[in-house]
Scaffold this active site. Structure first.
Site, mmCIF file in Angstrom:
data_model
loop_
_atom_site.group_PDB
_atom_site.id
_atom_site.type_symbol
_atom_site.label_atom_id
_atom_site.label_comp_id
_atom_site.label_asym_id
_atom_site.label_seq_id
_atom_site.Cartn_x
_atom_site.Cartn_y
_atom_site.Cartn_z
ATOM 1 N N HIS A 82 0.853 -1.181 0.000
ATOM 2 C CA HIS A 82 0.000 0.000 0.000
ATOM 3 C C HIS A 82 0.887 1.229 0.000
ATOM 4 O O HIS A 82 1.894 1.286 0.692
ATOM 5 C CB HIS A 82 -0.891 0.034 1.251
ATOM 6 C CG HIS A 82 -1.756 1.257 1.284
ATOM 7 N ND1 HIS A 82 -2.918 1.349 0.568
ATOM 8 C CD2 HIS A 82 -1.594 2.459 1.908
ATOM 9 C CE1 HIS A 82 -3.460 2.541 0.750
ATOM 10 N NE2 HIS A 82 -2.670 3.230 1.562
ATOM 11 N N ASP A 161 -15.222 2.729 6.332
ATOM 12 C CA ASP A 161 -14.203 3.696 5.916
ATOM 13 C C ASP A 161 -14.756 4.654 4.861
ATOM 14 O O ASP A 161 -14.457 5.847 4.894
ATOM 15 C CB ASP A 161 -12.952 2.984 5.382
ATOM 16 C CG ASP A 161 -11.876 4.002 4.988
ATOM 17 O OD1 ASP A 161 -11.412 4.725 5.894
ATOM 18 O OD2 ASP A 161 -11.558 4.110 3.800
ATOM 19 N N ARG A 168 -14.615 12.872 7.149
ATOM 20 C CA ARG A 168 -13.314 13.465 7.528
ATOM 21 C C ARG A 168 -12.880 14.502 6.505
ATOM 22 O O ARG A 168 -12.341 15.549 6.840
ATOM 23 C CB ARG A 168 -12.239 12.363 7.626
ATOM 24 C CG ARG A 168 -12.392 11.492 8.866
ATOM 25 C CD ARG A 168 -11.502 10.263 8.774
ATOM 26 N NE ARG A 168 -10.104 10.590 8.674
ATOM 27 C CZ ARG A 168 -9.180 9.806 8.092
ATOM 28 N NH1 ARG A 168 -9.524 8.649 7.562
ATOM 29 N NH2 ARG A 168 -7.927 10.179 8.047
ATOM 30 N N SER A 183 -7.912 3.716 8.903
ATOM 31 C CA SER A 183 -8.516 3.749 7.570
ATOM 32 C C SER A 183 -7.730 2.843 6.612
ATOM 33 O O SER A 183 -8.301 1.995 5.918
ATOM 34 C CB SER A 183 -8.528 5.201 7.071
ATOM 35 O OG SER A 183 -8.764 5.267 5.698
ATOM 36 N N LYS A 187 -8.712 -1.475 5.449
ATOM 37 C CA LYS A 187 -8.891 -1.919 4.053
ATOM 38 C C LYS A 187 -7.882 -3.011 3.699
ATOM 39 O O LYS A 187 -8.204 -3.968 3.005
ATOM 40 C CB LYS A 187 -8.753 -0.713 3.112
ATOM 41 C CG LYS A 187 -9.969 0.195 3.188
ATOM 42 C CD LYS A 187 -9.795 1.458 2.376
ATOM 43 C CE LYS A 187 -8.886 2.441 3.034
ATOM 44 N NZ LYS A 187 -8.851 3.772 2.532
HETATM 45 N N1 URA Z 1 -5.400 6.892 2.742
HETATM 46 C C1 URA Z 1 -6.460 6.239 3.264
HETATM 47 O O1 URA Z 1 -6.893 5.227 2.739
HETATM 48 N N2 URA Z 1 -7.015 6.744 4.386
HETATM 49 C C2 URA Z 1 -6.569 7.861 5.005
HETATM 50 O O2 URA Z 1 -7.120 8.240 6.013
HETATM 51 C C3 URA Z 1 -5.478 8.521 4.443
HETATM 52 C C4 URA Z 1 -4.898 8.003 3.315
#
Ligand code: URA
Length: 432
Positions: A82, A161, A168, A183, A187
Protein backbone atom coordinates in the site's frame (compact mmCIF):
# COMPACT_ATOMS: atom_id res chain seq x y z
CA UNK A 1 -24.74 3.14 24.83
CA UNK A 2 -25.33 6.81 23.94
CA UNK A 3 -23.20 8.43 21.24
CA UNK A 4 -23.27 11.59 23.39
CA UNK A 5 -21.44 9.82 26.26
CA UNK A 6 -18.82 8.34 23.94
CA UNK A 7 -18.13 11.73 22.34
CA UNK A 8 -17.90 13.37 25.79
CA UNK A 9 -15.48 10.71 27.06
CA UNK A 10 -13.14 11.24 24.09
CA UNK A 11 -13.58 15.02 24.29
CA UNK A 12 -12.34 14.80 27.91
CA UNK A 13 -9.26 12.84 26.84
CA UNK A 14 -10.27 9.45 28.23
CA UNK A 15 -9.60 6.05 26.75
CA UNK A 16 -12.57 4.35 25.07
CA UNK A 17 -13.46 0.68 25.39
CA UNK A 18 -13.76 -1.69 22.43
CA UNK A 19 -17.55 -1.73 22.91
CA UNK A 20 -17.78 2.07 22.84
CA UNK A 21 -15.75 2.31 19.61
CA UNK A 22 -17.84 -0.43 18.04
CA UNK A 23 -21.07 1.24 19.11
CA UNK A 24 -20.32 4.66 17.60
CA UNK A 25 -18.76 3.34 14.37
CA UNK A 26 -21.45 0.78 13.63
CA UNK A 27 -24.13 3.25 14.68
CA UNK A 28 -22.78 5.64 12.06
CA UNK A 29 -22.69 2.89 9.43
CA UNK A 30 -26.31 1.85 10.11
CA UNK A 31 -27.51 5.46 10.23
CA UNK A 32 -28.49 5.59 13.91
CA UNK A 33 -25.59 7.95 14.69
CA UNK A 34 -26.04 11.12 12.60
CA UNK A 35 -23.28 12.97 10.72
CA UNK A 36 -23.11 15.78 13.30
CA UNK A 37 -22.36 13.38 16.16
CA UNK A 38 -19.79 11.44 14.14
CA UNK A 39 -18.16 14.74 13.11
CA UNK A 40 -17.89 15.74 16.77
CA UNK A 41 -16.43 12.34 17.62
CA UNK A 42 -13.83 12.57 14.81
CA UNK A 43 -12.82 16.04 15.97
CA UNK A 44 -12.44 14.75 19.54
CA UNK A 45 -10.15 11.98 18.21
CA UNK A 46 -8.27 14.55 16.15
CA UNK A 47 -7.46 16.60 19.27
CA UNK A 48 -7.13 13.87 21.92
CA UNK A 49 -5.90 11.02 19.72
CA UNK A 50 -6.27 7.30 20.41
CA UNK A 51 -3.71 4.94 21.91
CA UNK A 52 -2.51 1.79 20.11
CA UNK A 53 -5.18 -0.39 21.64
CA UNK A 54 -8.04 1.96 20.73
CA UNK A 55 -6.66 2.33 17.19
CA UNK A 56 -6.52 -1.46 16.83
CA UNK A 57 -10.15 -1.78 17.99
CA UNK A 58 -11.20 0.95 15.56
CA UNK A 59 -9.36 -0.81 12.70
CA UNK A 60 -10.87 -4.17 13.56
CA UNK A 61 -14.39 -2.83 13.81
CA UNK A 62 -14.05 -1.01 10.46
CA UNK A 63 -12.41 -4.06 8.82
CA UNK A 64 -15.39 -6.27 9.61
CA UNK A 65 -18.03 -3.65 8.70
CA UNK A 66 -18.47 -5.26 5.25
CA UNK A 67 -17.14 -8.16 3.16
CA UNK A 68 -13.84 -9.79 4.07
CA UNK A 69 -11.91 -11.64 1.41
CA UNK A 70 -10.17 -14.83 2.52
CA UNK A 71 -8.00 -15.60 -0.59
CA UNK A 72 -8.55 -19.32 0.15
CA UNK A 73 -7.28 -21.39 -2.72
CA UNK A 74 -4.13 -19.34 -3.37
CA UNK A 75 -1.02 -21.40 -2.72
CA UNK A 76 2.10 -19.76 -1.36
CA UNK A 77 2.89 -16.47 0.35
CA UNK A 78 0.34 -13.83 -0.63
CA UNK A 79 1.61 -10.28 -0.31
CA UNK A 80 0.13 -6.84 -0.83
CA UNK A 81 1.53 -3.33 -0.83
CA UNK A 82 0.00 0.00 0.00
CA UNK A 83 1.25 3.44 -0.82
CA UNK A 84 0.06 6.53 1.05
CA UNK A 85 0.44 8.89 -1.90
CA UNK A 86 -0.50 8.72 -5.47
CA UNK A 87 0.85 11.10 -8.15
CA UNK A 88 2.72 9.19 -10.84
CA UNK A 89 2.42 6.06 -8.74
CA UNK A 90 2.73 3.12 -11.09
CA UNK A 91 4.32 0.93 -8.42
CA UNK A 92 1.78 -1.92 -8.67
CA UNK A 93 2.44 -2.31 -12.40
CA UNK A 94 6.09 -3.05 -11.68
CA UNK A 95 6.13 -4.46 -8.15
CA UNK A 96 3.44 -7.07 -8.93
CA UNK A 97 5.41 -8.73 -11.76
CA UNK A 98 8.70 -8.43 -9.81
CA UNK A 99 7.22 -10.21 -6.77
CA UNK A 100 5.62 -12.88 -8.97
CA UNK A 101 9.02 -13.48 -10.61
CA UNK A 102 10.43 -13.99 -7.11
CA UNK A 103 7.81 -16.67 -6.38
CA UNK A 104 5.43 -14.58 -4.24
CA UNK A 105 1.68 -14.36 -4.92
CA UNK A 106 0.12 -10.99 -5.66
CA UNK A 107 -3.70 -11.02 -5.66
CA UNK A 108 -4.08 -7.30 -6.10
CA UNK A 109 -7.27 -5.30 -5.77
CA UNK A 110 -6.87 -1.77 -7.06
CA UNK A 111 -8.98 1.29 -7.62
CA UNK A 112 -9.66 3.93 -10.23
CA UNK A 113 -8.32 7.45 -10.02
CA UNK A 114 -10.18 10.59 -8.98
CA UNK A 115 -8.94 14.19 -8.97
CA UNK A 116 -5.15 14.54 -8.89
CA UNK A 117 -4.41 10.84 -8.27
CA UNK A 118 -4.32 8.23 -11.00
CA UNK A 119 -5.69 4.72 -10.55
CA UNK A 120 -3.88 1.47 -11.36
CA UNK A 121 -6.97 0.05 -13.08
CA UNK A 122 -7.21 3.07 -15.41
CA UNK A 123 -3.55 2.72 -16.34
CA UNK A 124 -3.93 -0.97 -17.16
CA UNK A 125 -6.97 -0.24 -19.30
CA UNK A 126 -4.69 1.74 -21.64
CA UNK A 127 -3.77 -1.77 -22.87
CA UNK A 128 -6.40 -2.88 -25.41
CA UNK A 129 -8.59 -5.71 -24.11
CA UNK A 130 -7.19 -5.71 -20.58
CA UNK A 131 -9.94 -6.64 -18.14
CA UNK A 132 -9.86 -6.09 -14.41
CA UNK A 133 -13.20 -7.84 -13.94
CA UNK A 134 -12.51 -11.53 -13.34
CA UNK A 135 -14.74 -14.07 -11.65
CA UNK A 136 -13.45 -15.16 -8.23
CA UNK A 137 -12.64 -18.54 -9.76
CA UNK A 138 -10.51 -17.04 -12.58
CA UNK A 139 -8.88 -14.62 -10.15
CA UNK A 140 -7.67 -17.45 -7.89
CA UNK A 141 -6.75 -19.71 -10.83
CA UNK A 142 -4.66 -17.01 -12.51
CA UNK A 143 -2.90 -15.91 -9.32
CA UNK A 144 -1.85 -19.54 -8.84
CA UNK A 145 -0.77 -19.84 -12.47
CA UNK A 146 0.98 -16.49 -13.10
CA UNK A 147 1.69 -15.19 -9.60
CA UNK A 148 0.13 -11.77 -10.19
CA UNK A 149 -3.34 -10.57 -11.14
CA UNK A 150 -4.85 -7.10 -10.74
CA UNK A 151 -8.61 -6.73 -10.39
CA UNK A 152 -10.94 -3.86 -9.50
CA UNK A 153 -12.25 -3.62 -5.97
CA UNK A 154 -15.62 -5.29 -5.86
CA UNK A 155 -18.25 -5.92 -3.26
CA UNK A 156 -18.81 -4.12 -0.06
CA UNK A 157 -15.27 -3.76 1.27
CA UNK A 158 -15.01 -1.67 4.49
CA UNK A 159 -18.14 0.50 4.11
CA UNK A 160 -17.31 2.13 7.46
CA UNK A 161 -14.20 3.70 5.92
CA UNK A 162 -16.10 5.00 2.87
CA UNK A 163 -18.59 6.79 5.12
CA UNK A 164 -16.09 7.99 7.72
CA UNK A 165 -13.55 9.17 5.13
CA UNK A 166 -16.21 11.23 3.30
CA UNK A 167 -16.99 12.96 6.60
CA UNK A 168 -13.31 13.46 7.53
CA UNK A 169 -12.77 15.05 4.14
CA UNK A 170 -15.26 17.85 4.88
CA UNK A 171 -14.60 18.29 8.61
CA UNK A 172 -10.80 18.84 8.48
CA UNK A 173 -10.12 15.57 10.32
CA UNK A 174 -8.16 13.68 7.67
CA UNK A 175 -4.68 14.32 9.05
CA UNK A 176 -4.98 12.42 12.32
CA UNK A 177 -2.46 9.58 12.69
CA UNK A 178 -4.83 7.05 14.39
CA UNK A 179 -7.62 7.82 11.90
CA UNK A 180 -5.28 7.41 8.91
CA UNK A 181 -3.80 4.20 10.35
CA UNK A 182 -7.25 2.67 10.99
CA UNK A 183 -8.52 3.75 7.57
CA UNK A 184 -5.60 2.22 5.67
CA UNK A 185 -5.18 -0.91 7.76
CA UNK A 186 -8.91 -1.76 7.88
CA UNK A 187 -8.89 -1.92 4.05
CA UNK A 188 -5.64 -3.85 3.87
CA UNK A 189 -6.61 -6.36 6.56
CA UNK A 190 -10.06 -6.95 5.01
CA UNK A 191 -8.19 -8.99 2.38
CA UNK A 192 -6.40 -11.93 3.98
CA UNK A 193 -2.92 -11.51 2.52
CA UNK A 194 -0.15 -13.04 4.60
CA UNK A 195 2.30 -10.19 4.08
CA UNK A 196 2.06 -6.45 3.60
CA UNK A 197 4.59 -3.80 2.63
CA UNK A 198 3.61 -0.22 3.33
CA UNK A 199 5.14 2.68 1.41
CA UNK A 200 4.71 5.65 3.74
CA UNK A 201 5.38 8.91 1.91
CA UNK A 202 6.97 11.90 3.59
CA UNK A 203 7.14 15.44 2.26
CA UNK A 204 5.28 18.33 0.73
CA UNK A 205 3.20 16.06 -1.50
CA UNK A 206 2.24 13.58 1.24
CA UNK A 207 -0.18 13.34 4.18
CA UNK A 208 2.81 13.24 6.51
CA UNK A 209 4.84 16.41 6.01
CA UNK A 210 7.77 15.41 8.27
CA UNK A 211 9.77 12.29 9.01
CA UNK A 212 8.80 12.16 12.69
CA UNK A 213 5.05 11.94 11.96
CA UNK A 214 5.60 9.51 9.09
CA UNK A 215 7.56 7.26 11.43
CA UNK A 216 4.78 7.38 14.02
CA UNK A 217 2.20 6.44 11.38
CA UNK A 218 4.40 3.64 10.04
CA UNK A 219 5.07 2.20 13.50
CA UNK A 220 1.38 2.25 14.36
CA UNK A 221 0.35 0.53 11.12
CA UNK A 222 3.05 -2.13 11.48
CA UNK A 223 1.88 -2.87 15.05
CA UNK A 224 -1.77 -3.13 13.98
CA UNK A 225 -0.84 -5.49 11.15
CA UNK A 226 1.25 -7.71 13.42
CA UNK A 227 -1.48 -7.81 16.05
CA UNK A 228 -3.80 -9.04 13.30
CA UNK A 229 -1.34 -11.87 12.59
CA UNK A 230 0.18 -10.50 9.38
CA UNK A 231 3.83 -9.98 8.46
CA UNK A 232 4.25 -6.24 7.89
CA UNK A 233 7.06 -3.81 7.07
CA UNK A 234 6.91 -0.11 6.23
CA UNK A 235 9.34 1.79 4.02
CA UNK A 236 9.50 5.55 4.56
CA UNK A 237 10.01 7.34 1.25
CA UNK A 238 10.50 10.94 0.20
CA UNK A 239 7.75 12.57 -1.79
CA UNK A 240 8.91 16.07 -2.61
CA UNK A 241 8.19 15.35 -6.25
CA UNK A 242 6.06 12.84 -8.17
CA UNK A 243 7.31 9.29 -8.51
CA UNK A 244 9.30 8.62 -11.66
CA UNK A 245 8.98 10.87 -14.69
CA UNK A 246 5.66 10.03 -16.35
CA UNK A 247 2.16 11.01 -15.28
CA UNK A 248 -0.74 9.77 -17.38
CA UNK A 249 -2.13 6.38 -18.32
CA UNK A 250 -0.41 4.96 -21.41
CA UNK A 251 2.78 6.90 -20.57
CA UNK A 252 2.92 5.36 -17.08
CA UNK A 253 2.48 1.91 -18.63
CA UNK A 254 5.52 2.69 -20.83
CA UNK A 255 7.55 3.78 -17.79
CA UNK A 256 6.53 0.58 -16.00
CA UNK A 257 7.65 -1.55 -18.98
CA UNK A 258 10.98 0.28 -19.16
CA UNK A 259 11.50 -0.24 -15.43
CA UNK A 260 10.74 -3.95 -15.74
CA UNK A 261 13.40 -4.05 -18.46
CA UNK A 262 15.76 -2.45 -15.94
CA UNK A 263 15.87 0.79 -17.96
CA UNK A 264 13.52 2.87 -15.80
CA UNK A 265 14.22 6.13 -13.97
CA UNK A 266 16.73 5.70 -11.15
CA UNK A 267 14.49 6.94 -8.33
CA UNK A 268 11.54 4.75 -9.28
CA UNK A 269 13.79 1.70 -9.70
CA UNK A 270 15.29 2.38 -6.25
CA UNK A 271 11.80 2.38 -4.73
CA UNK A 272 10.81 -0.84 -6.49
CA UNK A 273 13.97 -2.57 -5.28
CA UNK A 274 13.42 -1.44 -1.69
CA UNK A 275 9.75 -2.47 -1.57
CA UNK A 276 10.33 -5.79 -3.34
CA UNK A 277 13.29 -6.64 -1.11
CA UNK A 278 11.21 -5.98 2.01
CA UNK A 279 8.32 -8.07 0.64
CA UNK A 280 10.69 -10.96 -0.07
CA UNK A 281 12.36 -10.63 3.32
CA UNK A 282 8.98 -10.94 5.09
CA UNK A 283 8.82 -14.66 4.44
CA UNK A 284 12.51 -15.59 4.25
CA UNK A 285 15.61 -15.18 6.40
CA UNK A 286 17.24 -12.93 3.80
CA UNK A 287 18.73 -9.60 4.86
CA UNK A 288 17.58 -6.51 2.95
CA UNK A 289 20.80 -6.57 0.90
CA UNK A 290 20.49 -10.27 0.03
CA UNK A 291 16.83 -9.83 -0.90
CA UNK A 292 17.62 -6.78 -3.03
CA UNK A 293 20.22 -8.80 -4.95
CA UNK A 294 17.50 -11.27 -5.91
CA UNK A 295 15.25 -8.40 -7.01
CA UNK A 296 18.04 -7.03 -9.23
CA UNK A 297 18.42 -10.50 -10.80
CA UNK A 298 14.77 -10.69 -11.96
CA UNK A 299 14.99 -7.16 -13.36
CA UNK A 300 18.20 -8.00 -15.24
CA UNK A 301 17.32 -11.48 -16.54
CA UNK A 302 13.92 -10.46 -17.96
CA UNK A 303 11.87 -12.67 -15.62
CA UNK A 304 9.95 -9.73 -14.12
CA UNK A 305 9.15 -8.38 -17.60
CA UNK A 306 7.95 -11.85 -18.65
CA UNK A 307 5.55 -11.85 -15.71
CA UNK A 308 3.97 -8.62 -16.94
CA UNK A 309 3.43 -10.21 -20.35
CA UNK A 310 1.87 -13.29 -18.72
CA UNK A 311 -0.40 -11.15 -16.55
CA UNK A 312 -1.57 -9.03 -19.50
CA UNK A 313 -2.24 -12.21 -21.49
CA UNK A 314 -4.37 -13.95 -18.85
CA UNK A 315 -6.32 -10.76 -18.30
CA UNK A 316 -7.20 -10.51 -21.99
CA UNK A 317 -4.85 -7.64 -22.89
CA UNK A 318 -3.04 -7.17 -26.20
CA UNK A 319 0.56 -8.18 -25.38
CA UNK A 320 1.80 -6.74 -28.69
CA UNK A 321 1.22 -3.30 -27.11
CA UNK A 322 3.70 -4.23 -24.38
CA UNK A 323 6.24 -5.57 -26.86
CA UNK A 324 5.83 -2.53 -29.12
CA UNK A 325 4.49 0.34 -27.10
CA UNK A 326 4.22 2.62 -30.09
CA UNK A 327 0.87 0.76 -30.39
CA UNK A 328 -0.34 2.24 -27.08
CA UNK A 329 -2.52 5.37 -27.19
CA UNK A 330 -0.41 8.51 -27.68
CA UNK A 331 -0.80 12.26 -28.17
CA UNK A 332 0.97 15.32 -29.58
CA UNK A 333 4.09 16.33 -27.63
CA UNK A 334 4.56 19.96 -26.46
CA UNK A 335 7.65 21.20 -24.60
CA UNK A 336 7.54 23.23 -21.41
CA UNK A 337 10.67 25.37 -21.06
CA UNK A 338 12.33 27.05 -18.09
CA UNK A 339 11.89 30.83 -18.10
CA UNK A 340 14.97 31.50 -15.97
CA UNK A 341 18.31 30.05 -14.86
CA UNK A 342 18.51 28.25 -11.52
CA UNK A 343 17.84 24.97 -9.73
CA UNK A 344 14.63 22.98 -9.43
CA UNK A 345 13.68 23.25 -5.75
CA UNK A 346 10.26 21.65 -5.60
CA UNK A 347 7.73 19.97 -7.88
CA UNK A 348 4.31 20.12 -6.24
CA UNK A 349 2.77 16.68 -6.61
CA UNK A 350 -0.86 17.60 -6.28
CA UNK A 351 -0.54 20.44 -8.78
CA UNK A 352 1.21 18.19 -11.30
CA UNK A 353 -1.55 15.60 -10.81
CA UNK A 354 -4.19 18.27 -11.38
CA UNK A 355 -2.41 19.52 -14.53
CA UNK A 356 -2.42 15.95 -15.89
CA UNK A 357 -6.10 15.64 -14.98
CA UNK A 358 -6.87 18.87 -16.87
CA UNK A 359 -5.10 17.49 -19.94
CA UNK A 360 -7.60 14.61 -19.76
CA UNK A 361 -5.47 11.95 -18.04
CA UNK A 362 -7.66 11.87 -14.92
CA UNK A 363 -11.23 12.33 -13.73
CA UNK A 364 -12.59 15.63 -12.50
CA UNK A 365 -15.79 13.83 -11.48
CA UNK A 366 -16.58 10.13 -11.18
CA UNK A 367 -18.21 10.22 -14.64
CA UNK A 368 -15.38 11.97 -16.57
CA UNK A 369 -13.96 10.00 -19.49
CA UNK A 370 -10.18 9.51 -19.52
CA UNK A 371 -8.00 10.18 -22.56
CA UNK A 372 -5.47 7.32 -22.32
CA UNK A 373 -2.85 8.95 -24.56
CA UNK A 374 -2.41 12.32 -22.83
CA UNK A 375 -0.13 13.04 -19.89
CA UNK A 376 3.25 14.51 -19.17
CA UNK A 377 6.90 13.74 -18.56
CA UNK A 378 8.97 15.55 -15.95
CA UNK A 379 12.31 15.94 -17.68
CA UNK A 380 14.05 17.77 -14.82
CA UNK A 381 13.99 16.81 -11.17
CA UNK A 382 14.52 18.42 -7.78
CA UNK A 383 18.18 19.45 -7.51
CA UNK A 384 18.74 19.74 -11.29
CA UNK A 385 20.41 22.86 -12.67
CA UNK A 386 18.50 24.52 -15.51
CA UNK A 387 19.07 27.39 -17.90
CA UNK A 388 16.35 29.57 -19.39
CA UNK A 389 15.02 27.81 -22.50
CA UNK A 390 15.81 24.25 -21.28
CA UNK A 391 12.97 21.76 -21.61
CA UNK A 392 11.78 20.98 -18.07
CA UNK A 393 8.73 18.90 -19.01
CA UNK A 394 6.99 17.44 -22.03
CA UNK A 395 3.22 17.45 -22.24
CA UNK A 396 1.27 14.96 -24.35
CA UNK A 397 -1.85 16.84 -25.40
CA UNK A 398 -5.07 16.50 -27.31
CA UNK A 399 -4.67 19.36 -29.80
CA UNK A 400 -8.40 19.64 -30.40
CA UNK A 401 -8.89 21.26 -27.00
CA UNK A 402 -7.51 24.29 -25.17
CA UNK A 403 -4.69 23.09 -22.89
CA UNK A 404 -3.39 26.50 -21.84
CA UNK A 405 -4.69 26.26 -18.23
CA UNK A 406 -3.15 22.81 -17.74
CA UNK A 407 0.19 24.03 -19.14
CA UNK A 408 0.14 27.10 -16.86
CA UNK A 409 -0.69 24.88 -13.87
CA UNK A 410 2.25 22.58 -14.58
CA UNK A 411 4.56 25.55 -15.03
CA UNK A 412 3.66 27.05 -11.67
CA UNK A 413 4.05 23.62 -9.98
CA UNK A 414 7.75 23.51 -10.87
CA UNK A 415 9.73 25.94 -8.74
CA UNK A 416 13.11 27.28 -9.89
CA UNK A 417 15.31 29.12 -7.36
CA UNK A 418 18.69 30.83 -7.85
CA UNK A 419 20.54 28.95 -5.09
CA UNK A 420 21.82 25.38 -5.38
CA UNK A 421 19.41 22.71 -4.09
CA UNK A 422 20.37 19.25 -2.89
CA UNK A 423 17.82 16.53 -3.61
CA UNK A 424 16.81 14.41 -0.61
CA UNK A 425 17.44 10.70 -0.78
CA UNK A 426 14.40 8.59 -1.65
CA UNK A 427 14.48 5.89 1.04
CA UNK A 428 14.34 7.55 4.44
CA UNK A 429 13.95 4.51 6.67
CA UNK A 430 12.44 1.09 7.25
CA UNK A 431 10.08 0.20 10.11
CA UNK A 432 9.67 -3.46 11.02
N1 URA B 1 -5.40 6.89 2.74
C1 URA B 1 -6.46 6.24 3.26
O1 URA B 1 -6.89 5.23 2.74
N2 URA B 1 -7.02 6.74 4.39
C2 URA B 1 -6.57 7.86 5.01
O2 URA B 1 -7.12 8.24 6.01
C3 URA B 1 -5.48 8.52 4.44
C4 URA B 1 -4.90 8.00 3.31
Amino acid sequence: MRAYDIIKKKRDGQKLTQEEIHSIVMGFVDGSVPDYQMSAFLMAVFFNSMDEEETYWLTECMRTSGDVIDLKGIEGFTVDKHSTGGVGDKTTLVLGPVLAALGLKVAKMSGRGLGHTGGTIDKLEAIKGFSCELSTEDFIKNVNKVGVVVVGQTGNLVPADKKIYALRDVTATVDSIPLIAASIMSKKLAVANKGLVLDVKVGSGAFMKNLEDAKKLAELMVKIGKQAGRKVTAVLTNMDEPLGEMIGNACEVIEAIETLKNKGPESFTTLIKALAAEALALNTNLSHEEAEKKVCEVLQNGKAYEKLLEMVKVQGGDTSMIEDYSKLPSAQSVDLKADKDGYISNIQCEEVGLAAMMLGAGRETKDSVIDMGVGLKLVKHVGDKVSAGDVIAELYVNTSKDNSKAIARLKSAIEIVPEKVTAQKLILGIVK
